[in-house]
Design a protein around this motif. Structure first.
Motif, PDB file in Angstrom:
ATOM      1  N   ALA A   1      12.557 -24.826  -5.287  1.00 19.85           N
ATOM      2  CA  ALA A   1      12.488 -25.513  -3.990  1.00 19.85           C
ATOM      3  C   ALA A   1      11.689 -26.806  -4.092  1.00 19.85           C
ATOM      4  O   ALA A   1      12.014 -27.805  -3.435  1.00 19.85           O
TER       5      ALA A   1
ATOM      6  N   ASP B   1      15.243 -30.957  -3.148  1.00 21.65           N
ATOM      7  CA  ASP B   1      15.195 -31.023  -1.690  1.00 21.65           C
ATOM      8  C   ASP B   1      16.373 -30.296  -1.057  1.00 21.65           C
ATOM      9  O   ASP B   1      16.238 -29.686   0.005  1.00 21.65           O
ATOM     10  N   THR B   2      17.529 -30.360  -1.704  1.00 20.81           N
ATOM     11  CA  THR B   2      18.708 -29.675  -1.172  1.00 20.81           C
ATOM     12  C   THR B   2      18.495 -28.166  -1.148  1.00 20.81           C
ATOM     13  O   THR B   2      18.793 -27.494  -0.160  1.00 20.81           O
TER      14      THR B   2
ATOM     15  N   TRP C   1      15.665 -26.628  -1.062  1.00 20.56           N
ATOM     16  CA  TRP C   1      14.640 -26.315  -0.080  1.00 20.56           C
ATOM     17  C   TRP C   1      15.199 -26.336   1.336  1.00 20.56           C
ATOM     18  O   TRP C   1      14.833 -25.500   2.160  1.00 20.56           O
ATOM     19  N   ARG C   2      16.092 -27.282   1.627  1.00 22.85           N
ATOM     20  CA  ARG C   2      16.700 -27.310   2.964  1.00 22.85           C
ATOM     21  C   ARG C   2      17.543 -26.068   3.213  1.00 22.85           C
ATOM     22  O   ARG C   2      17.639 -25.600   4.361  1.00 22.85           O
ATOM     23  N   ILE C   3      18.153 -25.523   2.172  1.00 27.58           N
ATOM     24  CA  ILE C   3      18.936 -24.298   2.340  1.00 27.58           C
ATOM     25  C   ILE C   3      18.027 -23.084   2.450  1.00 27.58           C
ATOM     26  O   ILE C   3      18.258 -22.181   3.263  1.00 27.58           O
TER      27      ILE C   3
ATOM     28  N   ARG D   1      14.781 -22.915   3.347  1.00 28.39           N
ATOM     29  CA  ARG D   1      13.776 -22.895   4.416  1.00 28.39           C
ATOM     30  C   ARG D   1      14.207 -22.078   5.632  1.00 28.39           C
ATOM     31  O   ARG D   1      13.428 -21.241   6.119  1.00 28.39           O
ATOM     32  N   PRO D   2      15.426 -22.264   6.181  1.00 29.92           N
ATOM     33  CA  PRO D   2      15.806 -21.414   7.331  1.00 29.92           C
ATOM     34  C   PRO D   2      15.915 -19.939   6.975  1.00 29.92           C
ATOM     35  O   PRO D   2      15.663 -19.081   7.828  1.00 29.92           O
TER      36      PRO D   2
ATOM     37  N   ARG E   1       6.871 -20.300  -0.141  1.00 26.92           N
ATOM     38  CA  ARG E   1       6.442 -21.491   0.609  1.00 26.92           C
ATOM     39  C   ARG E   1       5.247 -22.179  -0.047  1.00 26.92           C
ATOM     40  O   ARG E   1       5.237 -23.408  -0.210  1.00 26.92           O
TER      41      ARG E   1
END
Length: 313
Positions: A118, A122-123, A125-127, A129-130, A172
Protein backbone atom coordinates in the motif's frame (compact mmCIF):
# COMPACT_ATOMS: atom_id res chain seq x y z
CA UNK A 1 -46.59 6.36 1.08
CA UNK A 2 -42.94 5.90 1.85
CA UNK A 3 -40.31 4.96 -0.73
CA UNK A 4 -40.02 1.55 0.97
CA UNK A 5 -43.62 0.78 -0.07
CA UNK A 6 -42.68 1.32 -3.73
CA UNK A 7 -39.21 -0.23 -3.89
CA UNK A 8 -37.98 -3.02 -1.64
CA UNK A 9 -34.44 -4.29 -2.07
CA UNK A 10 -34.01 -7.88 -0.82
CA UNK A 11 -30.43 -7.26 0.26
CA UNK A 12 -30.42 -9.95 2.94
CA UNK A 13 -31.75 -12.50 0.45
CA UNK A 14 -28.95 -11.64 -1.96
CA UNK A 15 -26.35 -12.15 0.74
CA UNK A 16 -27.86 -15.43 1.84
CA UNK A 17 -28.00 -16.67 -1.74
CA UNK A 18 -24.39 -15.71 -2.34
CA UNK A 19 -23.05 -17.27 0.86
CA UNK A 20 -25.26 -20.35 1.16
CA UNK A 21 -25.94 -20.97 -2.50
CA UNK A 22 -22.50 -20.37 -4.02
CA UNK A 23 -19.67 -19.60 -1.59
CA UNK A 24 -20.17 -22.37 0.96
CA UNK A 25 -20.85 -25.26 -1.47
CA UNK A 26 -17.96 -24.35 -3.76
CA UNK A 27 -15.26 -23.05 -1.45
CA UNK A 28 -15.80 -24.55 2.00
CA UNK A 29 -13.04 -27.18 1.44
CA UNK A 30 -10.67 -24.35 0.54
CA UNK A 31 -11.54 -22.46 3.71
CA UNK A 32 -11.18 -25.61 5.77
CA UNK A 33 -7.71 -26.17 4.33
CA UNK A 34 -6.78 -22.54 5.01
CA UNK A 35 -7.33 -22.99 8.73
CA UNK A 36 -4.81 -25.83 8.98
CA UNK A 37 -1.76 -23.54 9.55
CA UNK A 38 -3.69 -21.61 12.18
CA UNK A 39 -4.67 -24.84 13.92
CA UNK A 40 -1.11 -26.18 13.91
CA UNK A 41 0.40 -22.98 15.35
CA UNK A 42 -2.36 -22.56 17.92
CA UNK A 43 -2.31 -26.15 19.18
CA UNK A 44 1.48 -26.28 19.51
CA UNK A 45 1.70 -22.88 21.20
CA UNK A 46 -1.14 -23.73 23.57
CA UNK A 47 0.47 -27.05 24.48
CA UNK A 48 3.80 -25.32 25.09
CA UNK A 49 2.33 -22.61 27.33
CA UNK A 50 0.39 -25.17 29.34
CA UNK A 51 3.51 -27.33 29.68
CA UNK A 52 5.77 -24.55 30.98
CA UNK A 53 5.43 -24.08 34.75
CA UNK A 54 3.61 -21.02 35.93
CA UNK A 55 6.70 -19.68 37.75
CA UNK A 56 8.84 -19.76 34.59
CA UNK A 57 6.18 -18.07 32.49
CA UNK A 58 5.67 -15.38 35.11
CA UNK A 59 9.43 -14.83 35.39
CA UNK A 60 9.76 -14.48 31.62
CA UNK A 61 6.96 -11.92 31.40
CA UNK A 62 8.26 -10.07 34.47
CA UNK A 63 11.73 -9.78 32.92
CA UNK A 64 10.23 -8.54 29.64
CA UNK A 65 8.10 -6.04 31.57
CA UNK A 66 11.15 -4.87 33.56
CA UNK A 67 13.16 -4.43 30.36
CA UNK A 68 10.56 -2.61 28.29
CA UNK A 69 8.01 -1.13 30.72
CA UNK A 70 9.79 -0.53 34.00
CA UNK A 71 9.90 -1.94 37.50
CA UNK A 72 6.30 -1.08 38.35
CA UNK A 73 4.84 -3.13 35.50
CA UNK A 74 7.22 -5.99 36.34
CA UNK A 75 5.88 -6.08 39.91
CA UNK A 76 2.31 -5.81 38.60
CA UNK A 77 3.02 -8.75 36.27
CA UNK A 78 4.23 -10.96 39.11
CA UNK A 79 1.31 -10.06 41.38
CA UNK A 80 -1.25 -10.25 38.57
CA UNK A 81 -0.13 -13.64 37.27
CA UNK A 82 0.06 -14.99 40.82
CA UNK A 83 -3.51 -13.80 41.41
CA UNK A 84 -4.70 -15.47 38.20
CA UNK A 85 -3.10 -18.75 39.31
CA UNK A 86 -4.58 -18.54 42.81
CA UNK A 87 -8.13 -18.10 41.49
CA UNK A 88 -7.69 -21.18 39.31
CA UNK A 89 -7.68 -19.56 35.87
CA UNK A 90 -4.07 -20.16 34.82
CA UNK A 91 -4.85 -22.78 32.10
CA UNK A 92 -7.56 -20.60 30.60
CA UNK A 93 -5.22 -17.58 30.67
CA UNK A 94 -2.52 -19.51 28.81
CA UNK A 95 -5.08 -20.63 26.22
CA UNK A 96 -6.15 -17.02 25.75
CA UNK A 97 -2.50 -16.00 25.45
CA UNK A 98 -1.90 -18.69 22.83
CA UNK A 99 -4.91 -17.43 20.85
CA UNK A 100 -3.68 -13.83 21.04
CA UNK A 101 -0.11 -14.64 20.01
CA UNK A 102 -1.33 -16.81 17.12
CA UNK A 103 -3.67 -14.07 15.92
CA UNK A 104 -1.02 -11.35 16.15
CA UNK A 105 1.54 -13.56 14.38
CA UNK A 106 -0.73 -14.10 11.39
CA UNK A 107 -1.81 -10.46 11.42
CA UNK A 108 1.84 -9.45 11.16
CA UNK A 109 2.60 -12.00 8.44
CA UNK A 110 -0.33 -10.75 6.36
CA UNK A 111 -0.57 -7.11 7.38
CA UNK A 112 3.08 -6.14 7.01
CA UNK A 113 3.34 -7.09 3.31
CA UNK A 114 -0.03 -5.49 2.60
CA UNK A 115 1.08 -2.27 4.31
CA UNK A 116 4.33 -2.24 2.33
CA UNK A 117 2.46 -2.76 -0.94
CA UNK A 118 0.00 0.00 0.00
CA UNK A 119 2.88 2.37 0.74
CA UNK A 120 4.52 1.68 -2.61
CA UNK A 121 1.38 1.84 -4.75
CA UNK A 122 -1.22 4.59 -4.51
CA UNK A 123 -3.60 2.56 -6.67
CA UNK A 124 -3.40 -0.43 -4.36
CA UNK A 125 -3.93 1.83 -1.34
CA UNK A 126 -7.02 3.41 -2.89
CA UNK A 127 -8.46 -0.07 -3.39
CA UNK A 128 -7.44 -1.38 0.00
CA UNK A 129 -8.50 1.62 2.09
CA UNK A 130 -12.31 1.18 1.77
CA UNK A 131 -11.88 -2.52 2.50
CA UNK A 132 -10.10 -1.67 5.74
CA UNK A 133 -12.80 0.89 6.54
CA UNK A 134 -15.46 -1.79 6.24
CA UNK A 135 -13.44 -4.26 8.32
CA UNK A 136 -13.02 -1.71 11.13
CA UNK A 137 -16.62 -0.48 11.22
CA UNK A 138 -18.54 -3.77 10.98
CA UNK A 139 -19.58 -4.90 14.48
CA UNK A 140 -17.42 -7.72 15.73
CA UNK A 141 -20.36 -10.08 16.21
CA UNK A 142 -21.19 -9.88 12.51
CA UNK A 143 -17.95 -11.70 11.67
CA UNK A 144 -19.07 -14.79 13.54
CA UNK A 145 -21.92 -15.83 11.23
CA UNK A 146 -19.95 -16.23 7.96
CA UNK A 147 -16.98 -17.65 9.89
CA UNK A 148 -19.15 -20.43 11.31
CA UNK A 149 -20.63 -21.20 7.90
CA UNK A 150 -17.25 -21.32 6.16
CA UNK A 151 -14.97 -22.73 8.85
CA UNK A 152 -17.25 -24.34 11.42
CA UNK A 153 -16.90 -23.83 15.16
CA UNK A 154 -13.94 -24.16 17.46
CA UNK A 155 -10.77 -22.34 18.40
CA UNK A 156 -9.30 -22.11 14.88
CA UNK A 157 -12.38 -20.39 13.39
CA UNK A 158 -12.33 -18.03 16.36
CA UNK A 159 -8.70 -17.17 15.57
CA UNK A 160 -9.56 -16.54 11.91
CA UNK A 161 -12.34 -14.16 12.95
CA UNK A 162 -9.86 -12.45 15.26
CA UNK A 163 -7.30 -12.08 12.46
CA UNK A 164 -9.86 -10.45 10.16
CA UNK A 165 -11.02 -8.13 12.91
CA UNK A 166 -7.58 -7.11 14.20
CA UNK A 167 -5.48 -6.77 11.03
CA UNK A 168 -6.47 -3.24 9.81
CA UNK A 169 -4.25 -1.26 12.26
CA UNK A 170 -1.24 -3.30 11.21
CA UNK A 171 -1.83 -2.51 7.54
CA UNK A 172 -2.66 1.16 8.09
CA UNK A 173 0.27 2.02 10.34
CA UNK A 174 2.77 0.08 8.25
CA UNK A 175 1.62 2.06 5.24
CA UNK A 176 1.73 5.32 7.22
CA UNK A 177 5.18 4.68 8.65
CA UNK A 178 6.78 3.90 5.30
CA UNK A 179 5.09 6.83 3.58
CA UNK A 180 6.40 9.19 6.29
CA UNK A 181 10.03 8.33 5.64
CA UNK A 182 11.72 11.48 4.37
CA UNK A 183 11.88 11.74 0.62
CA UNK A 184 15.42 13.11 0.56
CA UNK A 185 16.67 9.95 2.22
CA UNK A 186 15.06 7.66 -0.32
CA UNK A 187 16.33 9.84 -3.15
CA UNK A 188 19.85 9.75 -1.71
CA UNK A 189 19.75 5.98 -1.35
CA UNK A 190 18.46 5.65 -4.91
CA UNK A 191 21.22 7.98 -6.14
CA UNK A 192 23.84 5.74 -4.54
CA UNK A 193 22.47 2.81 -6.50
CA UNK A 194 20.43 0.98 -3.87
CA UNK A 195 17.88 -1.50 -5.13
CA UNK A 196 14.24 -1.18 -4.10
CA UNK A 197 14.61 -4.15 -1.76
CA UNK A 198 17.74 -2.70 -0.11
CA UNK A 199 16.06 0.67 0.31
CA UNK A 200 12.99 -0.95 1.85
CA UNK A 201 14.83 -3.30 4.23
CA UNK A 202 17.71 -1.05 5.31
CA UNK A 203 16.15 2.41 5.13
CA UNK A 204 12.36 2.58 5.15
CA UNK A 205 11.49 -0.22 7.58
CA UNK A 206 14.05 0.85 10.25
CA UNK A 207 12.78 4.44 10.14
CA UNK A 208 9.14 3.31 10.16
CA UNK A 209 9.69 0.77 12.92
CA UNK A 210 8.11 2.83 15.69
CA UNK A 211 4.95 3.35 13.72
CA UNK A 212 4.85 -0.32 12.71
CA UNK A 213 5.21 -1.38 16.35
CA UNK A 214 2.39 0.99 17.28
CA UNK A 215 0.24 -0.82 14.73
CA UNK A 216 1.29 -4.15 16.25
CA UNK A 217 0.24 -2.89 19.68
CA UNK A 218 -3.19 -1.85 18.42
CA UNK A 219 -3.60 -5.16 16.60
CA UNK A 220 -2.78 -7.01 19.81
CA UNK A 221 -5.39 -5.12 21.81
CA UNK A 222 -8.06 -5.69 19.16
CA UNK A 223 -7.14 -9.38 19.09
CA UNK A 224 -7.56 -9.56 22.86
CA UNK A 225 -11.05 -8.09 22.64
CA UNK A 226 -12.06 -10.39 19.79
CA UNK A 227 -10.86 -13.67 21.29
CA UNK A 228 -13.30 -13.03 24.12
CA UNK A 229 -16.17 -12.65 21.67
CA UNK A 230 -14.93 -15.67 19.71
CA UNK A 231 -15.86 -17.83 22.69
CA UNK A 232 -19.40 -17.65 21.32
CA UNK A 233 -18.36 -19.95 18.47
CA UNK A 234 -16.39 -22.44 20.50
CA UNK A 235 -13.11 -20.68 21.29
CA UNK A 236 -11.87 -21.39 24.80
CA UNK A 237 -9.86 -19.43 27.30
CA UNK A 238 -11.01 -16.62 29.53
CA UNK A 239 -13.69 -15.60 27.05
CA UNK A 240 -15.43 -18.91 27.66
CA UNK A 241 -15.35 -18.26 31.41
CA UNK A 242 -16.97 -14.85 30.91
CA UNK A 243 -19.63 -16.13 28.51
CA UNK A 244 -20.44 -19.11 30.73
CA UNK A 245 -20.83 -16.81 33.70
CA UNK A 246 -23.08 -14.56 31.67
CA UNK A 247 -25.28 -17.45 30.57
CA UNK A 248 -25.62 -18.79 34.10
CA UNK A 249 -25.84 -15.38 35.78
CA UNK A 250 -22.70 -16.36 37.68
CA UNK A 251 -21.42 -12.94 38.69
CA UNK A 252 -18.36 -14.31 40.46
CA UNK A 253 -17.22 -16.48 37.56
CA UNK A 254 -17.75 -13.76 34.97
CA UNK A 255 -15.93 -11.22 37.14
CA UNK A 256 -12.99 -13.57 37.68
CA UNK A 257 -12.67 -14.13 33.94
CA UNK A 258 -12.94 -10.40 33.30
CA UNK A 259 -10.24 -9.59 35.86
CA UNK A 260 -7.94 -12.16 34.23
CA UNK A 261 -8.50 -10.52 30.85
CA UNK A 262 -7.75 -7.08 32.28
CA UNK A 263 -4.49 -8.25 33.88
CA UNK A 264 -3.34 -9.96 30.69
CA UNK A 265 -4.31 -6.92 28.60
CA UNK A 266 -2.37 -4.49 30.81
CA UNK A 267 0.76 -6.63 30.79
CA UNK A 268 0.75 -7.21 27.02
CA UNK A 269 -0.10 -3.59 26.27
CA UNK A 270 2.66 -2.12 28.44
CA UNK A 271 5.30 -4.53 27.13
CA UNK A 272 4.49 -3.88 23.48
CA UNK A 273 4.25 -0.13 24.07
CA UNK A 274 7.63 -0.17 25.76
CA UNK A 275 9.03 -2.22 22.90
CA UNK A 276 7.99 0.48 20.45
CA UNK A 277 9.11 3.39 22.59
CA UNK A 278 12.47 1.76 23.28
CA UNK A 279 13.17 1.30 19.57
CA UNK A 280 16.01 3.39 18.19
CA UNK A 281 14.15 3.87 14.92
CA UNK A 282 14.02 7.51 13.89
CA UNK A 283 17.08 8.51 15.92
CA UNK A 284 19.73 7.63 13.38
CA UNK A 285 21.57 10.31 11.48
CA UNK A 286 21.19 10.57 7.74
CA UNK A 287 24.73 9.31 7.32
CA UNK A 288 24.10 6.28 9.54
CA UNK A 289 20.95 5.39 7.66
CA UNK A 290 22.66 5.67 4.27
CA UNK A 291 25.62 3.67 5.56
CA UNK A 292 23.25 0.86 6.55
CA UNK A 293 21.58 1.05 3.17
CA UNK A 294 24.84 0.87 1.23
CA UNK A 295 26.57 -1.65 3.46
CA UNK A 296 25.30 -4.62 1.50
CA UNK A 297 26.61 -3.15 -1.73
CA UNK A 298 30.19 -2.77 -0.51
CA UNK A 299 30.07 1.00 -0.94
CA UNK A 300 32.08 3.38 1.20
CA UNK A 301 30.26 4.61 4.35
CA UNK A 302 28.70 8.04 4.27
CA UNK A 303 30.23 10.65 6.57
CA UNK A 304 27.61 11.15 9.27
CA UNK A 305 29.22 14.30 10.60
CA UNK A 306 27.89 16.45 7.80
CA UNK A 307 24.29 15.38 8.07
CA UNK A 308 21.50 16.14 10.49
CA UNK A 309 19.37 13.74 12.46
CA UNK A 310 16.48 11.94 10.88
CA UNK A 311 13.14 13.24 12.06
CA UNK A 312 11.08 10.86 14.14
CA UNK A 313 7.94 9.45 12.59
Amino acid sequence: MSPADLITIPFDDWINAFVRGWLVPNFRPVFRAAQVPVTVVLNNLNAFLLFVPMILTTAAFALAAWRYAGRGIAIFTILGFAFIDMIGLWPETMTTLAMIVTSVLFCALIGLPLGILAARSDTFWRILRPVLDVMQTIPSFVYLVPIVMLFGVGMAPGIIATIIFAIPPMVRLTNLGIRNVRGDLTEAARAFGSTEWQMLWDLQIPLALRTILAGLNQTLMLALSMVVIAALIGAGGLGLIVNTGLGRLDVGGATAGGVGIVILAIVLDRITQGLGEGSKAGTLSVGQVLTRTLRGRGAAPVDATVTGPVARN
